[in-house]
Design a protein around this motif. Structure first.
Motif, mmCIF file in Angstrom:
data_model
loop_
_atom_site.group_PDB
_atom_site.id
_atom_site.type_symbol
_atom_site.label_atom_id
_atom_site.label_comp_id
_atom_site.label_asym_id
_atom_site.label_seq_id
_atom_site.Cartn_x
_atom_site.Cartn_y
_atom_site.Cartn_z
ATOM 1 N N THR A 102 0.886 -1.264 0.003
ATOM 2 C CA THR A 102 -0.001 0.035 0.008
ATOM 3 C C THR A 102 0.857 1.134 -0.127
ATOM 4 O OG1 THR A 102 -1.401 -1.346 1.452
ATOM 5 C CG2 THR A 102 -2.068 1.072 1.160
ATOM 6 N N ALA A 103 0.563 2.373 -0.649
ATOM 7 C CA ALA A 103 1.234 3.357 -0.793
ATOM 8 C C ALA A 103 1.530 4.140 0.709
ATOM 9 C CB ALA A 103 0.508 4.454 -1.649
ATOM 10 N N GLY A 104 2.700 4.299 0.964
ATOM 11 C CA GLY A 104 2.939 5.167 2.057
ATOM 12 C C GLY A 104 3.529 3.920 3.078
ATOM 13 N N THR A 105 3.320 2.467 2.737
ATOM 14 C CA THR A 105 3.992 1.525 3.525
ATOM 15 C C THR A 105 5.585 1.837 3.967
ATOM 16 O OG1 THR A 105 2.424 0.194 2.811
ATOM 17 C CG2 THR A 105 4.139 -0.953 3.815
ATOM 18 N N LEU A 106 5.968 1.733 5.258
ATOM 19 C CA LEU A 106 7.174 1.818 5.583
ATOM 20 C C LEU A 106 8.303 0.578 5.411
ATOM 21 C CD1 LEU A 106 9.415 3.812 6.839
ATOM 22 C CD2 LEU A 106 8.824 2.950 8.985
ATOM 23 N N HIS A 107 9.318 0.935 4.523
ATOM 24 C CA HIS A 107 10.096 -0.443 4.521
ATOM 25 C C HIS A 107 11.393 -0.203 5.142
ATOM 26 C CE1 HIS A 107 7.578 -2.539 1.536
ATOM 27 N NE2 HIS A 107 7.120 -1.508 1.246
ATOM 28 N N ARG A 108 12.069 -1.320 5.723
ATOM 29 C CA ARG A 108 13.266 -1.079 6.343
ATOM 30 C C ARG A 108 14.139 -2.344 5.663
ATOM 31 N NH1 ARG A 108 16.673 -3.327 9.821
ATOM 32 N NH2 ARG A 108 18.027 -2.188 10.973
ATOM 33 N N LEU A 109 15.053 -2.364 5.115
ATOM 34 C CA LEU A 109 15.886 -3.466 4.584
ATOM 35 C C LEU A 109 17.372 -3.111 4.850
ATOM 36 C CD1 LEU A 109 14.718 -3.095 0.810
ATOM 37 C CD2 LEU A 109 13.658 -4.597 2.571
ATOM 38 N N SER A 110 17.690 -4.546 5.325
ATOM 39 C CA SER A 110 19.412 -4.568 5.342
ATOM 40 C C SER A 110 19.999 -4.696 4.116
ATOM 41 C CB SER A 110 19.454 -5.934 6.336
ATOM 42 O OG SER A 110 18.934 -7.178 5.701
ATOM 43 N N ARG A 111 21.007 -4.533 4.171
ATOM 44 C CA ARG A 111 21.772 -4.588 2.701
ATOM 45 C C ARG A 111 21.399 -5.846 1.801
ATOM 46 N NH1 ARG A 111 25.137 -6.579 -0.292
ATOM 47 N NH2 ARG A 111 25.830 -8.155 1.278
ATOM 48 N N ASP A 112 21.593 -6.876 2.584
ATOM 49 C CA ASP A 112 21.337 -8.285 1.866
ATOM 50 C C ASP A 112 20.165 -8.468 1.433
ATOM 51 O OD1 ASP A 112 20.763 -8.390 4.262
ATOM 52 O OD2 ASP A 112 21.410 -10.421 4.591
ATOM 53 N N ARG A 113 19.065 -7.546 1.497
ATOM 54 C CA ARG A 113 17.639 -7.651 1.240
ATOM 55 C C ARG A 113 17.139 -6.745 0.286
ATOM 56 N NH1 ARG A 113 13.507 -7.283 5.210
ATOM 57 N NH2 ARG A 113 12.144 -7.879 3.547
ATOM 58 N N VAL A 114 18.342 -6.209 -0.269
ATOM 59 C CA VAL A 114 17.840 -4.966 -1.247
ATOM 60 C C VAL A 114 17.692 -5.486 -2.539
ATOM 61 C CG1 VAL A 114 18.703 -3.028 -2.359
ATOM 62 C CG2 VAL A 114 19.295 -3.162 -0.038
ATOM 63 N N LEU A 123 4.949 15.150 -3.332
ATOM 64 C CA LEU A 123 4.714 13.888 -2.935
ATOM 65 C C LEU A 123 2.958 13.777 -3.076
ATOM 66 C CD1 LEU A 123 7.046 13.363 0.107
ATOM 67 C CD2 LEU A 123 7.418 12.597 -2.233
ATOM 68 N N SER A 124 2.788 12.489 -3.454
ATOM 69 C CA SER A 124 1.475 12.284 -3.426
ATOM 70 C C SER A 124 0.826 12.246 -1.756
ATOM 71 C CB SER A 124 0.774 10.994 -3.844
ATOM 72 O OG SER A 124 1.655 9.864 -3.208
ATOM 73 N N PRO A 125 -0.354 12.546 -1.505
ATOM 74 C CA PRO A 125 -0.988 12.615 -0.062
ATOM 75 C C PRO A 125 -0.752 11.471 0.829
ATOM 76 C CG PRO A 125 -2.659 13.294 -1.509
ATOM 77 C CD PRO A 125 -1.508 12.852 -2.443
ATOM 78 N N PRO A 126 -0.797 10.030 0.298
ATOM 79 C CA PRO A 126 -0.320 8.950 1.230
ATOM 80 C C PRO A 126 0.968 8.939 1.574
ATOM 81 C CG PRO A 126 -1.039 8.124 -1.030
ATOM 82 C CD PRO A 126 -1.545 9.577 -0.945
ATOM 83 N N VAL A 127 1.917 9.213 0.544
ATOM 84 C CA VAL A 127 3.313 9.129 0.905
ATOM 85 C C VAL A 127 3.615 10.389 1.789
ATOM 86 C CG1 VAL A 127 5.512 9.234 -0.201
ATOM 87 C CG2 VAL A 127 3.989 8.015 -1.440
#
Lengths: 182, 432
Positions: free
Chosen positions: A87-99, A145-149
């Motif tokens: 969904t637009a605006g969802t926060l993602h946190r990725l470690s390097r090996d998951r990019v 930026l769009s409203p949800p972001v």
């Protein structure tokens, strides 16, 4: 001594350096990295840290320039727009090996974030900690930026602030315990 | 008798080149029946965008033509207008433009050598695979590239599509402390740059001489960047204003880019052509390394372009440090300009070769018509000629994959700057 003053002293003593890069372009939600850099530069939490602890930069393409200025850094935080089908605006946190993995014959223009981080790892110029933050984007045609972001930017900033403070406190714990042992 | 093999190789999108291009190859037995390098180029569109624009807007618009060589487009544009308007911005501006151009040569050449060309020559699929075995080489290359980027940033505020250049000079003069910091880094990079030339010369490059005409600017005293006459290894020696009398662009069915020919013949521009025509303009330090490379200069082997490119990095590092050694901040970083009507023409040496601009300007200083002839459109016919020659020398009795690899290697050795699109290799091979 206040908490802030104590943190400042620890950062300087331990030489902690964290490098934050916001990737972006002028196209709608792809501005995210730039907008985030603006907000992080105004962050009360981060501006309380000693000047040399943190570098915050905008980058306009995920080229090899991303690997510049990392010497002596403990951590690289990259902020970028994410298209992961959430969904637009969802926060993602990725470690390097998951990019993601970099495959095939790469062009300089097609040198994406995954490829640059992989190249940096292979030649040994990445800091020990690499984290990528992003928000799921919706629209790359506008000039803002769009409203949800836009609505999710404060959460993103808070998450980056937490990451920085955790890094500082982990390092200070390691430093304190090693100082105690010696 | 060996069985006759007909080969069709199509590389619809070439990888590891700047932008979008495709290759079509068809053979019947031992004959190459079709060989086409198809390229799609943005400058045609830019020429229309520039119409009715004020001359002062042009440096920033043309910088957008290329993310790798924006400085070259800015340099050809400002020199064209200054020649028409009769402005001499003086020695400070002239020197700093040379430093800025050095920055672009260093970053563009370092990028090409390490990320685009070397994987071919060392037998890797891409730069990451190569870096696993040659980490030190890639690290050195990226450091040089970063140095080049920072030189551009010093004058242009940013390394991609810099904004510091204006007709008459610069918007801003760097501070002495910023220059001093880069000067130290330039000096530190000198041994790396020299080592890079020796490393490039020691690569196992394919042998084979070809007949081709080299074209570049030539200046009475300097290695060419922003000024000089148009010269060729076949004896051409004319003012840049006479370009259109000798060089002609023509349309071909298979490409959206125009083919530029010199007296109807293909020719070479770029580092190898520059070195071939300007050897004696290089400082002794660079000439010594070239002499010790085991290559006889001027060279007729197009694969020696990578050595020429490395030598130009070495030159640019030396040249930028020479100029910045005694840096001072000028009273004003530009000279005021009064526009006038007429035809503005200039040519400078982009990393990939001579870049010719012409602007027809009205009395208000607005562009009526623009014509931009980029290096890759000039090299396009030469690349096709080289492909034909190289494939014949290599022999067609190789697998499709080997032939495709050899073709891509030839094309990439020219560092073609095709457009600014992002694409990955999508290969389709058909056999009859």
């Amino acid at each position: 001594m206040t908490d802030a003053a104590r943190t400042n002293t620890l950062c300087m003593t331990m030489g902690i350096r964290i490098h934050i890069v916001g990737l972006g372009s002028p196209h709608g939600d792809d501005r995210l990295g730039w907008v985030a850099v603006g907000a992080l530069r105004r962050s009360a939490v981060l501006t309380a840290l000693p000047e040399q602890t943190l570098t915050i930069e905008k980058c306009d393409q995920p080229g090899t320039g991303l690997l510049q200025g990392l010497e002596g850094s403990n951590m690289l935080i990259v902020i970028d727009a994410v298209a992961a089908g959430t969904t637009a605006g969802t926060l993602h946190r990725l470690s390097r090996d998951r990019v993601g993995s970099a495959t095939g014959a790469l062009s300089s223009h097609g040198f994406g974030l995954a490829a640059v981080l992989e190249l940096g790892r292979v030649i040994g110029c990445l800091p020990p900690q690499v984290v990528v933050f992003g928000l799921e984007i919706a629209d790359t045609t506008g000039e803002v930026l769009s409203p949800p972001v836009m609505a999710a930017v404060p959460d993103l900033i808070a998450a980056v602030e937490r990451e920085v403070l955790e890094q500082v406190s982990c390092a200070s714990l390691r430093w304190t315990s090693s100082a105690f042992r010696s | 008798m060996t069985e006759q093999r007909n080969i069709t190789i199509r590389v619809p999108v070439l990888a590891r080149v700047e932008g979008e291009g495709a290759l079509e190859l068809e053979t019947r037995g031992q004959d190459i029946t079709t060989l086409r390098l198809r390229i799609f180029e943005p400058p045609r569109l830019f020429e229309k965008i520039l119409e009715e624009r004020d001359y002062s807007e042009v440096p920033e618009i043309v910088a957008r033509i290329c993310g790798i060589c924006p400085v070259a487009y800015q340099m050809s544009a400002v020199h064209a207008f200054e020649r028409l308007f009769g402005v001499d911005p003086g020695s400070w501006v002239r020197d700093m433009r040379r430093v800025l151009y050095c920055g672009e040569w260093v970053q563009s050449h370092a990028l090409h050598i390490h990320l685009l060309a070397a994987p071919d020559l060392l037998g890797y699929d891409n730069a990451i695979a190569m870096a696993r075995d040659h980490a030190e080489v890639v690290r050195r290359g990226l450091q040089l590239q970063a140095l080049g980027n920072d030189l551009i940033r010093l004058f242009g505020a940013r390394s991609v599509h810099p904004v510091g250049v204006r007709v008459g000079g610069f918007y801003h003069a760097p501070s002495r402390s910023d220059v001093a910091e880069l000067y130290v880094r330039l000096l530190a990079a000198v041994p790396d740059a020299e080592a890079l030339v020796r490393w490039a010369a020691a690569l196992d490059l394919p042998a084979g001489e070809q007949r081709f005409v080299s074209v570049s600017l030539r200046h009475p005293a300097e290695y060419p960047m922003n000024a000089g006459r148009l010269t060729s290894s076949a004896g051409l020696d004319v003012a840049v204003e006479e370009f259109e009398l000798h060089f002609a662009e023509q349309q071909v069915e298979h490409s959206t880019a125009l083919y530029c020919l010199l007296k109807g013949r293909p020719y070479l521009v770029g580092p190898l052509a520059r070195i071939n025509l300007n050897l004696e303009r290089l400082p002794a330090a660079v000439r010594v390394v070239l002499d010790e490379s085991g290559i006889l200069w001027p060279s007729r082997n197009p694969f020696h372009a990578i050595v020429a490119r490395a030598a130009e990095i070495y030159y640019a590092v030396l040249e930028a440090s020479r100029i910045l050694k005694d840096y001072s901040v000028p009273a004003a970083p530009y000279t005021a300009v009064e526009p006038k009507a007429g035809v503005a023409i200039a040519s400078t040496e982009a990393p990939r070769g001579m870049l010719w601009h012409r602007y027809d300007v009205n009395e208000d200083g607005r562009v009526v018509r623009a014509r931009i002839v980029p290096p890759t459109s000039q090299n396009q016919a030469r690349i096709e000629a080289d492909l034909r020659h190289s494939l014949e020398a290599f022999g067609l009795d190789h697998s499709d994959d080997e032939l495709r690899r050899r073709c891509e290697m030839v094309i990439r050795s020219y560092d073609p700057c095709i457009s600014c699109a992002t694409h990955f290799l999508d290969l389709r091979i058909e056999r009859y």
